[in-house]
Design a protein around this motif. Sequence first.
Motif, PDB file in Angstrom:
ATOM      1  N   ALA A   1      50.210  83.431 -54.359  1.00 38.78           N
ATOM      2  CA  ALA A   1      50.349  84.602 -52.958  1.00 38.78           C
ATOM      3  C   ALA A   1      50.901  84.377 -51.398  1.00 38.78           C
ATOM      4  O   ALA A   1      51.075  84.993 -50.551  1.00 38.78           O
ATOM      5  CB  ALA A   1      49.059  85.246 -52.880  1.00 38.78           C
ATOM      6  N   VAL A  26      53.289  82.950 -50.930  1.00 40.57           N
ATOM      7  CA  VAL A  26      54.741  83.938 -50.313  1.00 40.57           C
ATOM      8  C   VAL A  26      54.847  85.179 -49.593  1.00 40.57           C
ATOM      9  O   VAL A  26      55.797  85.112 -49.322  1.00 40.57           O
ATOM     10  CB  VAL A  26      55.432  83.762 -51.571  1.00 40.57           C
ATOM     11  CG1 VAL A  26      56.672  83.419 -51.366  1.00 40.57           C
ATOM     12  CG2 VAL A  26      55.398  81.539 -52.102  1.00 40.57           C
ATOM     13  N   TYR A  27      53.651  85.305 -50.389  1.00 41.46           N
ATOM     14  CA  TYR A  27      53.494  87.293 -49.703  1.00 41.46           C
ATOM     15  C   TYR A  27      53.277  87.495 -48.513  1.00 41.46           C
ATOM     16  O   TYR A  27      52.637  89.068 -48.055  1.00 41.46           O
ATOM     17  CB  TYR A  27      53.639  87.484 -51.449  1.00 41.46           C
ATOM     18  CG  TYR A  27      54.158  87.762 -51.957  1.00 41.46           C
ATOM     19  CD1 TYR A  27      55.166  88.181 -52.748  1.00 41.46           C
ATOM     20  CD2 TYR A  27      53.905  87.224 -53.071  1.00 41.46           C
ATOM     21  CE1 TYR A  27      56.369  88.217 -53.645  1.00 41.46           C
ATOM     22  CE2 TYR A  27      54.887  86.082 -54.555  1.00 41.46           C
ATOM     23  CZ  TYR A  27      55.946  87.154 -54.602  1.00 41.46           C
ATOM     24  OH  TYR A  27      56.650  86.688 -55.986  1.00 41.46           O
ATOM     25  N   VAL A  28      52.729  86.531 -47.532  1.00 42.25           N
ATOM     26  CA  VAL A  28      51.586  87.652 -46.784  1.00 42.25           C
ATOM     27  C   VAL A  28      52.286  87.978 -45.879  1.00 42.25           C
ATOM     28  O   VAL A  28      53.370  87.115 -45.134  1.00 42.25           O
ATOM     29  CB  VAL A  28      50.957  85.652 -45.987  1.00 42.25           C
ATOM     30  CG1 VAL A  28      49.731  85.230 -46.752  1.00 42.25           C
ATOM     31  CG2 VAL A  28      51.485  84.650 -45.572  1.00 42.25           C
ATOM     32  N   PRO A  29      52.067  88.616 -45.218  1.00 44.92           N
ATOM     33  CA  PRO A  29      53.106  89.640 -44.379  1.00 44.92           C
ATOM     34  C   PRO A  29      52.375  88.815 -42.718  1.00 44.92           C
ATOM     35  O   PRO A  29      53.232  89.663 -42.043  1.00 44.92           O
ATOM     36  CB  PRO A  29      52.647  90.797 -44.237  1.00 44.92           C
ATOM     37  CG  PRO A  29      51.207  91.112 -44.955  1.00 44.92           C
ATOM     38  CD  PRO A  29      50.852  89.543 -45.702  1.00 44.92           C
ATOM     39  N   VAL A  59      59.523  78.093 -51.304  1.00 43.03           N
ATOM     40  CA  VAL A  59      59.145  78.723 -52.530  1.00 43.03           C
ATOM     41  C   VAL A  59      58.383  78.732 -53.509  1.00 43.03           C
ATOM     42  O   VAL A  59      57.663  78.512 -54.443  1.00 43.03           O
ATOM     43  CB  VAL A  59      60.302  79.910 -52.714  1.00 43.03           C
ATOM     44  CG1 VAL A  59      59.183  80.741 -53.291  1.00 43.03           C
ATOM     45  CG2 VAL A  59      59.943  81.069 -50.666  1.00 43.03           C
ATOM     46  N   GLU A  88      59.267  80.685 -42.180  1.00 39.55           N
ATOM     47  CA  GLU A  88      59.314  82.073 -42.592  1.00 39.55           C
ATOM     48  C   GLU A  88      59.127  82.676 -41.020  1.00 39.55           C
ATOM     49  O   GLU A  88      59.229  84.398 -40.761  1.00 39.55           O
ATOM     50  CB  GLU A  88      58.570  82.805 -43.270  1.00 39.55           C
ATOM     51  CG  GLU A  88      58.152  81.955 -44.249  1.00 39.55           C
ATOM     52  CD  GLU A  88      59.715  82.675 -45.060  1.00 39.55           C
ATOM     53  OE1 GLU A  88      59.798  83.608 -45.059  1.00 39.55           O
ATOM     54  OE2 GLU A  88      60.722  82.196 -45.825  1.00 39.55           O
ATOM     55  N   TYR A 111      57.040  75.600 -44.383  1.00 45.02           N
ATOM     56  CA  TYR A 111      57.045  76.965 -45.066  1.00 45.02           C
ATOM     57  C   TYR A 111      57.474  78.177 -44.382  1.00 45.02           C
ATOM     58  O   TYR A 111      57.899  79.184 -43.757  1.00 45.02           O
ATOM     59  CB  TYR A 111      56.073  77.322 -45.925  1.00 45.02           C
ATOM     60  CG  TYR A 111      56.599  79.214 -46.652  1.00 45.02           C
ATOM     61  CD1 TYR A 111      57.474  79.356 -47.402  1.00 45.02           C
ATOM     62  CD2 TYR A 111      55.567  79.218 -46.610  1.00 45.02           C
ATOM     63  CE1 TYR A 111      58.090  80.680 -47.701  1.00 45.02           C
ATOM     64  CE2 TYR A 111      55.489  81.017 -47.197  1.00 45.02           C
ATOM     65  CZ  TYR A 111      57.054  81.576 -47.839  1.00 45.02           C
ATOM     66  OH  TYR A 111      57.231  82.813 -47.668  1.00 45.02           O
TER      67      TYR A 111
END
Length: 413
Positions: free
Chosen positions: A92, A94-97, A166, A41, A37
Amino acid sequence: MTVLRTLREMSSTVRVLMLGNLVSNLAAFLNAFLVLYLLHEGFSAWESGVALTALMVGRVLGSAVGGAAADRFGYRWTIIGSTAATAVLTAAIVYVPNVWAAVVVSAAAGLTATAFRPAAMARVVELTPDERHVMTFSIWRATFNIGSTLGPLTAALLLTWFGSYVPLFFADAATSLCYCLVALLVLPADAARTEPKQDEKAEKQPAPGYGKVLTDGRFMLVVLGLFLTSVAYIQMNSSLPLFVTGSGFDSRIYAVMLAINGFMVIALEIWLSKWTQKAPIGLPMTAGMALLGLGYLAYLGPSQTWVLMAGTIVWTCGELIAAPSMLAYPGLVAPAALRGRYIGLATLATQIAYSVGPVAGVTAWHLWGTRLWVLTGVCAGAAAVCVAVGAGLTTRPRQRQMHVSTEPESEPA
């Protein structure tokens, strides 16, 4: 005690925990797909590897943290807190910057994902008569193996349907959340611990921690045996495939060896527990560890297919005999106030072995070739000696008092 009778007389709380163990392994997608994943990304291979390492370190430490939490806050609340946190942290991901957020969230998710296990196992111990522990934990292992076997198939179906990683993480989070809600609404409050009365001065002393567990010399010998056994056992996934292909065999031979192991575990382990549960618990652990070592030593024989298959059958028999008793032993001998820590420490030793064992095995293979199996056999033999001395071969663990809640088990707290 037959398998059907054990299942029929198993408390409803233990059945819920068994189902939770199955589901938590059925949807444990974060371990397998985190790197893929993150690469998808746009993270680099190095960054993805660091995040995976953080996840694995968290999973190792989770056993120790969960054991302490179980003794301090109670089994039920540890399960609720651990599974709730796992649901949030898995989603969370999925949303790590950036990579640092990925590392922190991955480490925390790994820790909470395993923190509930000592509490769940301790609750199973608390609600299971001593003479049924081996059979019950054999069933526990079966739920783990079924979940781990069907999990990749479930992941493949989700990937085919959605075409994205996701949904895997959201499905993983959803199962943790479901487990949390079931624990909150269905699991009864922990039974009151009826420890002997202490004088007023003793009551003011801080609760015992892992330092108290470490002073139990006989138990620590068994923990060392569990560590050495796990280092030997994990070679099936690391150095064994290198040995098979390096000896001139097709990789399909290795696949057949794994299939033999999996079939024997699923088909025979629970059935075999009908007999091993009648023996002093140290005896099947010692015998199984010895067989594990002998099975790996068999690979020193002629480079023929039948030798590989025979060795695999022998060490798999060792796994069948020893594994349920290895799971049952920590909770069976632990004082009630330290049961979570005893189970947590034993689990921690196994997880550390699973982390360092592959590196040690592959290094030994590259340095010494087939002499690796001498080291593996010695490792398993030393484990058998540690367990024989620590647990004993002729006596059962001391009997503990069953702690039964006065509230109806079907009623939530």
